[in-house]
Design an enzyme around this catalytic site. Structure first.
Site: not given
Length: 178
Positions: A12, A16, A87
């Protein structure tokens, strides 16, 4: 799980809640007598200390592959690996699905206003003032998971991170939860 471990991949945008949830998952697993490995994206960068690996898209992909390969090695040794990293590239998610012995992907979502309010590292503030660049969700387009096993909407403060962590562990089929 046999001899193979499991990778629970939390992804995320920055702020987050990935690291907070991952740390609680690690704590809960330890309470159950398991030895999980937590790979936090920021801590991993610090440990590798590759000063040539920045935050541009190419460096982000390189770092994501490093985390993936390390998580894969640990999972193949029987560990439960919790990864908390942005990522946000489809090629990373696809590589993970093809190469991990047991993979469970969780997308932690929050709207941009919430992320900007949290902003523990000041990244969104620095982007707004022009003092930074290469932040997914701002000047880099993130590639969110196409088919995560689980999506968590985290726009509010999580009053009980334990419940979220327990739910992930239960749905990821880590035994003896809930």
């Amino acid at each position: 799980m046999g001899n193979s471990g499991k990778v629970i991949w939390l992804t995320g945008l920055s702020a987050s809640g990935k690291s907070t949830i991952a740390k609680k998952m690690q704590e809960l697993l330890r309470e159950k007598g398991k030895t999980p490995l937590l790979l936090d994206g920021d801590q991993f960068r610090e440990a590798v200390a590759d000063h040539n690996c920045g935050h541009d898209p190419e460096s982000r992909i390189l770092n994501a592959y490093r985390i993936s390969r390390f998580a894969n090695m640990a999972a193949r040794q029987g560990l439960v690996v919790i990864v908390a990293t942005m990522s946000l590239y489809h090629e990373i998610h696809e590589w993970n699905r093809k190469n991990f012995p047991d993979y469970f992907e969780v997308w932690i979502r929050a709207d941009l206003d919430t992320l900007k309010k949290r902003d523990p590292k000041g990244l969104y503030k620095h982007i707004a003032t022009g003092d930074a660049e290469n932040l997914p969700g701002m000047d880099l387009t993130p590639e969110f998971p196409k088919n995560p096993e689980m999506t968590i909407f985290n726009n509010e403060d999580l009053n009980d991170v334990s419940e979220v962590a327990l739910d992930i562990l239960d749905r990821a089929t880590i035994s003896n939860f809930k």
